[in-house]
Design an enzyme around this catalytic site. Sequence first.
Site, PDB file in Angstrom:
ATOM      1  N   GLU A 111       1.988   9.898  -1.752  1.00 33.85           N
ATOM      2  CA  GLU A 111       1.068  10.011  -0.616  1.00 33.85           C
ATOM      3  C   GLU A 111       1.070  11.428  -0.053  1.00 33.85           C
ATOM      4  OE1 GLU A 111       0.996   5.563   1.335  1.00 33.85           O
ATOM      5  OE2 GLU A 111       2.738   6.828   1.767  1.00 33.85           O
ATOM      6  N   GLU A 131       5.615   0.239  -3.509  1.00 39.49           N
ATOM      7  CA  GLU A 131       5.807  -0.502  -2.264  1.00 39.49           C
ATOM      8  C   GLU A 131       5.574  -1.999  -2.436  1.00 39.49           C
ATOM      9  OE1 GLU A 131       5.019   3.700  -0.822  1.00 39.49           O
ATOM     10  OE2 GLU A 131       4.471   2.439  -2.518  1.00 39.49           O
TER      11      GLU A 131
END
Length: 260
Positions: A111, A131
């Site tokens: 990210e 995740e």
Amino acid sequence: MTQNVLTERRGAVLEVTLNRPKANAIDMATSRELGEIFTDFRDDPELRVAILTAQGEKFFCPGWDLKAAAGGEGADGDYGKGGFGGLQELRGLNKPVIAAVNGIACGGGLELAISADIILAADHASFALPEIKSGTVADAATLRLPKRIPYHIAMELLFTGRWFDVEEAHCWGLVNRIVPAADLMSEARKMADELAAGPPLVFAAIKEIAREAEDMKFQDALNRINASQFETVEKLYRSEDQKEGARAFAEKRDPVWKGR
């Protein structure tokens, strides 16, 4: 600055290097430090381009420091200016940022990389958004990734959390260029120097237009430009650099950009 983040100024270029062995994971203190660094970069008129990279050859960044999380740091804690990693939510950052990905970039590390404008990656780099496997959401990636690469590919990567190599990342346009590991920083510096020699007011206008118009219809965005509603565009049109560009073209010489 601490030893967790190393910085070096090379003329108009700022190099920012994560330095948290073994994996360059980011805890709250490091995130806040990065936020201060990138805020100062944004506000320093002498700096025009930043390079974000990390120490070592194995890891760029795995994202959130899970050891810090186990010690009590929560996902909803204070990550400082710019949010996690200092870049993702930093307002008004109208200068080019290059990510030089030197190894594994997963979770929040990926990210962070896609918060940059340009990504160069070492030929052994690998990526994932794992995740999903720990029952949580890669929130920033869920917002950004479907806008960076084909929707169905982004959804697959988010739903499965699978690893993908640098060749696949390049195939989908997530990475600009694959570089031999030994040449990564020299190539990043070469690109940064090229950008630093360019017109900073034009770069600022490009970044503001691209950012603000991302979710707008084409005509609505163009109407805003024509109505003088983009600050950076208006500054550019009234600048010495705008006149210098025209003069240099007419005189068949390289322009001298002053950023004003």
